[in-house]
Design a protein around this motif. Structure first.
Motif, PDB file in Angstrom:
ATOM      1  N   VAL A   1       0.807  -1.233   0.000  1.00  0.00           N
ATOM      2  CA  VAL A   1       0.000   0.000   0.000  1.00  0.00           C
ATOM      3  C   VAL A   1       0.834   1.274   0.000  1.00  0.00           C
ATOM      4  O   VAL A   1       0.278   2.372  -0.032  1.00  0.00           O
ATOM      5  CB  VAL A   1      -0.995   0.044   1.187  1.00  0.00           C
ATOM      6  N   THR A   2       2.166   1.137   0.032  1.00  0.00           N
ATOM      7  CA  THR A   2       2.975   2.339  -0.161  1.00  0.00           C
ATOM      8  C   THR A   2       3.122   2.621  -1.658  1.00  0.00           C
ATOM      9  O   THR A   2       3.598   3.688  -2.037  1.00  0.00           O
ATOM     10  CB  THR A   2       4.391   2.195   0.457  1.00  0.00           C
ATOM     11  N   GLY A   3       2.709   1.693  -2.490  1.00  0.00           N
ATOM     12  CA  GLY A   3       2.826   1.862  -3.943  1.00  0.00           C
ATOM     13  C   GLY A   3       1.689   2.709  -4.500  1.00  0.00           C
ATOM     14  O   GLY A   3       0.739   3.050  -3.809  1.00  0.00           O
ATOM     15  N   ARG A   4       1.835   3.023  -5.772  1.00  0.00           N
ATOM     16  CA  ARG A   4       0.883   3.873  -6.483  1.00  0.00           C
ATOM     17  C   ARG A   4      -0.547   3.355  -6.403  1.00  0.00           C
ATOM     18  O   ARG A   4      -1.461   4.045  -5.973  1.00  0.00           O
ATOM     19  CB  ARG A   4       1.293   3.848  -7.966  1.00  0.00           C
ATOM     20  N   MET A   5      -0.751   2.120  -6.828  1.00  0.00           N
ATOM     21  CA  MET A   5      -2.111   1.562  -6.877  1.00  0.00           C
ATOM     22  C   MET A   5      -2.617   1.242  -5.484  1.00  0.00           C
ATOM     23  O   MET A   5      -3.748   1.543  -5.131  1.00  0.00           O
ATOM     24  CB  MET A   5      -2.133   0.262  -7.697  1.00  0.00           C
ATOM     25  N   GLY A   6      -1.744   0.595  -4.694  1.00  0.00           N
ATOM     26  CA  GLY A   6      -2.147   0.173  -3.360  1.00  0.00           C
ATOM     27  C   GLY A   6      -2.605   1.345  -2.518  1.00  0.00           C
ATOM     28  O   GLY A   6      -3.618   1.274  -1.826  1.00  0.00           O
TER      29      GLY A   6
ATOM     30  N   LEU B   1       4.685  -5.154  -6.094  1.00  0.00           N
ATOM     31  CA  LEU B   1       5.341  -5.388  -7.375  1.00  0.00           C
ATOM     32  C   LEU B   1       4.954  -6.806  -7.826  1.00  0.00           C
ATOM     33  O   LEU B   1       4.980  -7.737  -7.017  1.00  0.00           O
ATOM     34  CB  LEU B   1       6.836  -5.343  -7.060  1.00  0.00           C
ATOM     35  N   THR B   2       4.627  -6.957  -9.111  1.00  0.00           N
ATOM     36  CA  THR B   2       4.133  -8.239  -9.613  1.00  0.00           C
ATOM     37  C   THR B   2       5.069  -9.401  -9.241  1.00  0.00           C
ATOM     38  O   THR B   2       4.619 -10.479  -8.846  1.00  0.00           O
ATOM     39  CB  THR B   2       4.001  -8.163 -11.154  1.00  0.00           C
ATOM     40  N   GLN B   3       6.372  -9.135  -9.353  1.00  0.00           N
ATOM     41  CA  GLN B   3       7.365 -10.189  -9.173  1.00  0.00           C
ATOM     42  C   GLN B   3       7.350 -10.856  -7.799  1.00  0.00           C
ATOM     43  O   GLN B   3       7.704 -12.015  -7.656  1.00  0.00           O
ATOM     44  CB  GLN B   3       8.742  -9.562  -9.362  1.00  0.00           C
ATOM     45  N   VAL B   4       6.966 -10.116  -6.772  1.00  0.00           N
ATOM     46  CA  VAL B   4       7.023 -10.669  -5.415  1.00  0.00           C
ATOM     47  C   VAL B   4       5.643 -11.140  -4.929  1.00  0.00           C
ATOM     48  O   VAL B   4       5.485 -11.522  -3.777  1.00  0.00           O
ATOM     49  CB  VAL B   4       7.618  -9.649  -4.410  1.00  0.00           C
ATOM     50  N   ARG B   5       4.664 -11.133  -5.826  1.00  0.00           N
ATOM     51  CA  ARG B   5       3.283 -11.439  -5.440  1.00  0.00           C
ATOM     52  C   ARG B   5       3.073 -12.917  -5.130  1.00  0.00           C
ATOM     53  O   ARG B   5       2.441 -13.275  -4.127  1.00  0.00           O
ATOM     54  CB  ARG B   5       2.360 -10.996  -6.575  1.00  0.00           C
ATOM     55  N   GLU B   6       3.602 -13.781  -6.005  1.00  0.00           N
ATOM     56  CA  GLU B   6       3.276 -15.214  -5.915  1.00  0.00           C
ATOM     57  C   GLU B   6       3.612 -15.830  -4.547  1.00  0.00           C
ATOM     58  O   GLU B   6       2.734 -16.451  -3.931  1.00  0.00           O
ATOM     59  CB  GLU B   6       3.984 -15.956  -7.052  1.00  0.00           C
TER      60      GLU B   6
ATOM     61  N   GLN C   1     -10.291  -6.343 -11.572  1.00  0.00           N
ATOM     62  CA  GLN C   1     -10.610  -6.150 -12.995  1.00  0.00           C
ATOM     63  C   GLN C   1     -11.329  -4.809 -13.114  1.00  0.00           C
ATOM     64  O   GLN C   1     -12.466  -4.717 -13.568  1.00  0.00           O
ATOM     65  CB  GLN C   1     -11.463  -7.316 -13.513  1.00  0.00           C
ATOM     66  N   ASP C   2     -10.604  -3.772 -12.670  1.00  0.00           N
ATOM     67  CA  ASP C   2     -11.217  -2.460 -12.458  1.00  0.00           C
ATOM     68  C   ASP C   2     -11.816  -1.821 -13.705  1.00  0.00           C
ATOM     69  O   ASP C   2     -12.779  -1.069 -13.628  1.00  0.00           O
ATOM     70  CB  ASP C   2     -10.178  -1.504 -11.862  1.00  0.00           C
ATOM     71  N   LYS C   3     -11.230  -2.133 -14.891  1.00  0.00           N
ATOM     72  CA  LYS C   3     -11.702  -1.435 -16.100  1.00  0.00           C
ATOM     73  C   LYS C   3     -13.179  -1.730 -16.384  1.00  0.00           C
ATOM     74  O   LYS C   3     -13.872  -0.913 -16.975  1.00  0.00           O
ATOM     75  CB  LYS C   3     -10.854  -1.818 -17.322  1.00  0.00           C
TER      76      LYS C   3
ATOM     77  N   SER D   1      10.051   2.899 -12.259  1.00  0.00           N
ATOM     78  CA  SER D   1      11.020   2.437 -13.265  1.00  0.00           C
ATOM     79  C   SER D   1      10.965   0.924 -13.493  1.00  0.00           C
ATOM     80  O   SER D   1      11.325   0.448 -14.575  1.00  0.00           O
ATOM     81  CB  SER D   1      12.435   2.852 -12.855  1.00  0.00           C
ATOM     82  N   TRP D   2      10.502   0.134 -12.494  1.00  0.00           N
ATOM     83  CA  TRP D   2      10.470  -1.322 -12.699  1.00  0.00           C
ATOM     84  C   TRP D   2       9.612  -1.704 -13.893  1.00  0.00           C
ATOM     85  O   TRP D   2       9.832  -2.754 -14.520  1.00  0.00           O
ATOM     86  CB  TRP D   2      10.022  -2.058 -11.432  1.00  0.00           C
ATOM     87  N   ASN D   3       8.660  -0.847 -14.239  1.00  0.00           N
ATOM     88  CA  ASN D   3       7.781  -1.141 -15.377  1.00  0.00           C
ATOM     89  C   ASN D   3       8.533  -1.248 -16.705  1.00  0.00           C
ATOM     90  O   ASN D   3       8.010  -1.786 -17.674  1.00  0.00           O
ATOM     91  CB  ASN D   3       6.725  -0.042 -15.516  1.00  0.00           C
TER      92      ASN D   3
END
Ligand SMILES: NC(=O)c1ccc[n+]([C@@H]2O[C@H](COP(=O)([O-])OP(=O)(O)OC[C@H]3O[C@@H](n4cnc5c(N)ncnc54)[C@H](O)[C@@H]3O)[C@@H](O)[C@H]2O)c1
Length: 383
Positions: A13-18, A91-96, A140-142, A186-188
């Motif tokens: 939740v410190t991230g943009r979307m969170g 970050l997607t990479q650490v989600r799983e 699936q916000d869109k 930048s990770w994007n």
């Protein structure tokens, strides 16, 4: 009136979307409105527990929003039975691994997309959640955007007749970070960090196309890294190893052809940052984030190609707006409310981890298509 508190572990939740969409615009907004009232009168009250790597940042965020519970210890948060839901906007990479741990702890799962970096991992998460009997959902916000809701209304009314094609334009200029700072992390732009346009946006296009029109049967994609070097948050140059644009062609059931251009290296000459034009035998529409314009067959002009003459018709003025006719809440919040009702009261929630895996599948096949130059069939996905 029964109050039903529900602990929600919020990671990332410190991230943009969170922060903006999930914490402020969704969970805190639900708390501010007094909770979520279910049809039987029960009031569900989310109790967020903020989780992050950096204690100073998480504490500061919790204090800023008057949230009592925060920690850097995910395992500790998972061990508390009052925390029934695990939410992931990392970050997607650490989600799983985090979702795996949460499933093992018996938590219901709600997560940002893409659910994992590979189809195999995404399917495994779905399998594990199912085997553990926990509720699960993916953002699936869109689908909840006013523009796309109005478009869906047109589709359901039969307005289009036979739908022929969909043209999507998504994107804007993301600054390189040299003379103006980049407006995205930048990770994007680094493949090794889980970045890239296809992995980011094709999961969205998967559910938008399938749920608005019809399931996707094939994909062809051409990707590019238009800007090969960027500057990171500290101003250091780095090689951009991920695709920053993807040009996709999708076949949908019923013979619909969809093309979507997605780019972070394009300047906007549109009304909105994403727009979809849909053409059907009876009418057409152009939907963005908020608005949706339409033109019926009866109001269709008859241009004649003649480059010797100036434009003869005010084409942009020949469309009508679809009226709101309802109030549209923030899309992230609307979906959170559905998920909470799903967890607490067994309300339907179709956007589960298997649906999320379909998004990862499309991204993976699009990457393969871009590598091989081939159009690929999309096999049906099941456990
Ligand atoms: N639904 C949407 O429209 C949408 C839009 C953008 C991003 N997303 C998704 O949300 C997720 C987060 O994206 P964002 O733009 O908020 O990113 P961000 O960089 O702003 O935030 C990333 C978060 O992950 C945390 N994190 C945990 N481990 C990390 C690590 N090893 N390195 C860096 N950060 C780490 C960070 O602290 C931060 O809280 C991504 O999976 C992305 O695909 C979804």
């Amino acid at each position: 009136m029964a109050i039903r508190p529900i602990g929600i572990i919020m990671n990332g939740v410190t991230g943009r979307m969170g922060h903006r969409q999930h914490l402020v615009r969704s969970i805190l907004a639900i708390r501010e409105q007094g909770g979520l009232v279910l049809p039987d009168g029960t009031v569900v009250r989310p109790e967020p527990v903020l989780v992050g790597r950096n204690a100073d940042r998480v504490r500061a965020l919790a204090e800023r929003h008057g949230i009592e519970q925060w920690t850097t210890d995910l395992d500790k948060a998972l061990a508390d039975p009052a925390n029934e839901i695990y939410f992931d906007a990392q970050l997607t990479q650490v989600r799983e691994p985090a979702i795996r741990a949460a499933i093992a702890a018996g938590k219901h799962i709600y997560t940002e997309k893409p659910t994992a970096e590979s189809l195999e991992a995404a399917l495994e998460l779905s399998r594990l959640a199912r085997a553990a009997g926990v509720r699960n959902g993916v953002v699936q916000d869109k689908l909840f955007l006013p523009g796309l809701r109005k478009l869906k209304r047109l589709v359901e009314s039969g307005f289009f007749g036979r739908i022929l094609s969909v043209r999507g334009e998504f994107g804007y200029w993301v600054f390189e970070g040299d003379w103006q700072s980049a407006q995205r992390p930048s990770w994007n732009y680094r493949a090794e960090d889980g970045g890239g346009m296809v992995l980011d946006m094709f999961p969205h296009w998967q559910y938008v196309l399938e749920q608005t029109f019809a399931p996707i049967t094939s994909v062809y994609a051409h990707t590019a890294t238009h800007i090969p070097e960027r500057r990171d948050e500290a101003g250091r140059p780095y090689p951009a190893t991920a695709d920053d644009a993807a040009y996709g062609v999708f076949e949908l059931e019923g013979g619909i052809v969809a093309q979507i251009n997605s780019s972070w290296a394009v300047r906007v000459d549109r009304d909105e940052l994403v727009e979809f034009q849909v053409d059907g035998t009876e009418g057409s529409a152009v939907a963005g984030l908020r608005n949706c314009r339409f033109q019926h067959r009866a109001g269709t002009p008859k241009p004649v190609w003649n480059p010797d003459l100036p434009v003869t018709e005010p084409f942009r003025e020949q469309w009508q707006q679809v009226p709101d006719n309802e109030e549209f809440d923030n899309g992230f919040k609307a979906q959170w409310e559905q998920f909470l009702a799903h967890v607490v009261a067994d309300a339907p929630f179709p956007y589960d981890l298997l649906a999320g895996a379909k998004g990862v599948q499309l991204a993976e096949l699009a990457q393969e298509s871009a590598r091989t130059g081939r159009r690929l069939t999309i096999p049906p996905l099941a456990h």
